[in-house]
Scaffold this motif. Sequence first.
Motif, short mmCIF file in Angstrom:
data_model
loop_
_atom_site.label_atom_id
_atom_site.label_comp_id
_atom_site.label_asym_id
_atom_site.label_seq_id
_atom_site.Cartn_x
_atom_site.Cartn_y
_atom_site.Cartn_z
N LYS A 111 16.75 -13.98 -9.85
CA LYS A 111 16.68 -12.54 -10.08
C LYS A 111 15.70 -11.92 -9.10
O LYS A 111 14.57 -12.36 -8.99
CB LYS A 111 16.26 -12.24 -11.52
CG LYS A 111 16.28 -10.74 -11.85
CD LYS A 111 16.04 -10.50 -13.34
CE LYS A 111 16.16 -9.02 -13.68
NZ LYS A 111 15.96 -8.76 -15.12
N LYS A 144 10.28 3.69 -13.82
CA LYS A 144 10.56 2.66 -12.81
C LYS A 144 11.35 3.19 -11.62
O LYS A 144 11.39 2.54 -10.57
CB LYS A 144 11.31 1.49 -13.45
CG LYS A 144 12.72 1.79 -13.86
CD LYS A 144 13.34 0.61 -14.59
CE LYS A 144 14.75 0.91 -15.08
NZ LYS A 144 15.29 -0.20 -15.89
N ASP A 167 12.79 -3.24 -4.80
CA ASP A 167 12.25 -1.88 -4.76
C ASP A 167 12.30 -1.27 -3.37
O ASP A 167 12.03 -0.09 -3.21
CB ASP A 167 10.81 -1.86 -5.27
CG ASP A 167 10.74 -2.18 -6.76
OD1 ASP A 167 9.65 -2.51 -7.23
OD2 ASP A 167 11.78 -2.13 -7.44
N GLU A 211 20.97 -9.99 -9.38
CA GLU A 211 20.75 -11.24 -10.11
C GLU A 211 21.98 -12.14 -10.04
O GLU A 211 23.12 -11.68 -10.09
CB GLU A 211 20.45 -10.91 -11.58
CG GLU A 211 20.20 -12.14 -12.44
CD GLU A 211 19.90 -11.78 -13.89
OE1 GLU A 211 20.24 -10.65 -14.28
OE2 GLU A 211 19.33 -12.61 -14.62
N LYS A 240 15.52 -1.10 -9.04
CA LYS A 240 16.82 -1.73 -8.87
C LYS A 240 16.67 -3.25 -8.80
O LYS A 240 15.65 -3.75 -8.36
CB LYS A 240 17.46 -1.21 -7.59
CG LYS A 240 18.96 -1.41 -7.48
CD LYS A 240 19.48 -0.64 -6.27
CE LYS A 240 20.98 -0.76 -6.13
NZ LYS A 240 21.47 0.00 -4.95
N TYR A 241 17.70 -3.99 -9.22
CA TYR A 241 17.63 -5.45 -9.14
C TYR A 241 19.00 -6.05 -8.84
O TYR A 241 20.03 -5.41 -9.03
CB TYR A 241 17.08 -6.04 -10.44
CG TYR A 241 18.07 -6.15 -11.58
CD1 TYR A 241 18.32 -5.07 -12.41
CD2 TYR A 241 18.74 -7.34 -11.83
CE1 TYR A 241 19.22 -5.17 -13.46
CE2 TYR A 241 19.64 -7.45 -12.88
CZ TYR A 241 19.88 -6.35 -13.70
OH TYR A 241 20.76 -6.46 -14.73
N TYR A 272 20.63 -1.25 -12.34
CA TYR A 272 19.43 -0.90 -13.08
C TYR A 272 19.58 -1.36 -14.53
O TYR A 272 20.61 -1.16 -15.15
CB TYR A 272 19.21 0.62 -13.05
CG TYR A 272 19.02 1.20 -11.67
CD1 TYR A 272 20.13 1.45 -10.86
CD2 TYR A 272 17.76 1.48 -11.18
CE1 TYR A 272 19.98 1.99 -9.60
CE2 TYR A 272 17.59 2.02 -9.91
CZ TYR A 272 18.71 2.27 -9.12
OH TYR A 272 18.56 2.80 -7.88
N LEU A 294 13.92 -8.31 -7.85
CA LEU A 294 13.62 -6.88 -8.01
C LEU A 294 13.51 -6.30 -6.62
O LEU A 294 12.61 -6.65 -5.86
CB LEU A 294 12.33 -6.68 -8.80
CG LEU A 294 12.25 -7.38 -10.16
CD1 LEU A 294 10.94 -7.05 -10.86
CD2 LEU A 294 13.42 -7.00 -11.04
#
Length: 444
Positions: A376, A259, A380, A417, A414-415, A428, A378
Motif C-alpha cells: 500500500k 487529508k 501525496d 494498493e 490519495k493511495y 481515496y 500513500l
Amino acid sequence: MQKIFITTVLILSFWVGNAQITPEPPTPPATNSTSSSSYSSSSRSSNSNENTSISISQTDEDYKLRARFPKSRYAKLKLLIENTLGVKHMDVGSGFSKWSNDEKVYYVKLTEKSLRITVDLEVASPDLAEKFKGLGNDAKVIISGSNSKVERERVQREADRVRREAERMKREVERLERQYERELQHLEQQKERDEKRIVREVEREKARMEQDRKRIERDAKRIEREAKRVEREAKRLEEKARHKGGVSSYIKRLLDDPKTKYTTTTSGSNLNWIWPEVQESLLASLVKDNLIKSTNEVTFTNEKDQMYVNGKALAEAQYEKYSGMFRKAGIQSNADFSFYKKDDHIVIIGLNAKIKKVFNDLYKGGHIASTDEAVKLLIDGDAITQNGQKLASNLVATYNTILRDNGIIPAPGKYIEMKKEGSYRLGYSLGSKGIVGTWIEEDR
C-alpha cells in the motif's frame, strides 16, 4: 478474463464461493424495456404572446425532436448545437443552419423559431446516439426555459439514488453469505449433540442444503449481475452529471476532509511531481479564457475527446489548447481524469490508469519483493509512504515517474494498493464504506 470497475464509490468486493442455507433471497428489481417513448410539451406566454412547443419521440429505429420557440431562444440553441456537433458538418443558409453527415445518419435544422433533429438509431453508434439524446435534453431545457442548475441537481440526485441501490444489492449478497454460515454452524453443533439419532436426518438435510446451495448460488449470481448492471447505469448517470458540473456527495465529503488539503509546493519538479505546475497553469488559463470567474470551486474533466469545466463543454480550439498544455507538462494524451477543487482542497480521480503495471514496474526496479504480496502506497505527490514507511526523496522521484508513466496523478490523501495478485485499488479511502476511485478484481 479481467473485470475492471471504475466507480465513484466502491463497496468492498463480494464473492459467492461456498453455498449457504438461507431463505429465498428477494427478487431483484425488475427491469422494464420499451420499444418506443415520447415527450411533448407546449406553453403560451400571456405577456409576450409567444408560443413554445417541443415534441421528442424515440423508437428502436429513430430519434426525433421537433420544437418551436420564441426568437430569444435561438442564440443559446445555436451555441449548444455548435459546441456539441462542431462546424465540420454545418451548412448555413438564408435564415437557417443545418448539420448532417455524409452517411445521412443524422439531420439537424435550426431556424430562428424552430428546431428539428432526426437520428437513424439503426445506423448510429451507441456513443453518437447518447450524444444526440443529451443534445435533445439540453435543448429541451433551453426551449422550455428551465433552470439548468435545477436540471443538473436533479440528474445528480438520480445518480446518487441509483448508486445507493447498487450498494443495497451488494449488502444483500453479503447478508445471504453470513446467514448461510450461521445455519451451517447450527447444523454441525446439532449433529455433535445427538450423532446417532440424527445422522440420517443430517444426511438428508445435507442433500437439501446442497440443492439450496446451488439455488442460492444462482440467485446470488443473478443479483450480482443486476448489481453490476445498476453499477454501469450509475456510472453513466454520474458521467452525465459530471459533464453538467455536478459533484457527488462522496466527492463533497473528500473536499471537506483534512487529508485532501493541498499546499503549494516548490519541490514538485525535483520530485517528478507534475501536478503543481499543471494546476497553476490550468487555473490561470481558465480564468484568462473566462471559463471560470473564481478558482475557489472548480470542476474540470478531461474525458475521451472532450473537456468540461464547471458543467460547460470546451470548444474544439479550447480543447486543443488545454490538451497541448497537459502533454507539455508530462500528462499522457490518453490519461483521462477529473479534477475537483474547493478552496485549498483538491481531489483528482483517474479514469483509465494502468494500476497493475505500476506494481510490475516497481518489482522490475527492485522496489517491492514480488507482485503477489500486499503493498500500500500513500501517494501525496511530495511524499510517498510504503506500508507505513516514508520513502527518501530520491525514491519519491522514482516512484512519481512510474506513476506518471502509467497515467496516475498523485495528490494529497490519495493511495494505490495491491491487496494480493489480481486485486488492486486506486483512489481515496472512505473508511469502512470503501473508496472513491478505481477497483480491479481479476477472475481466477
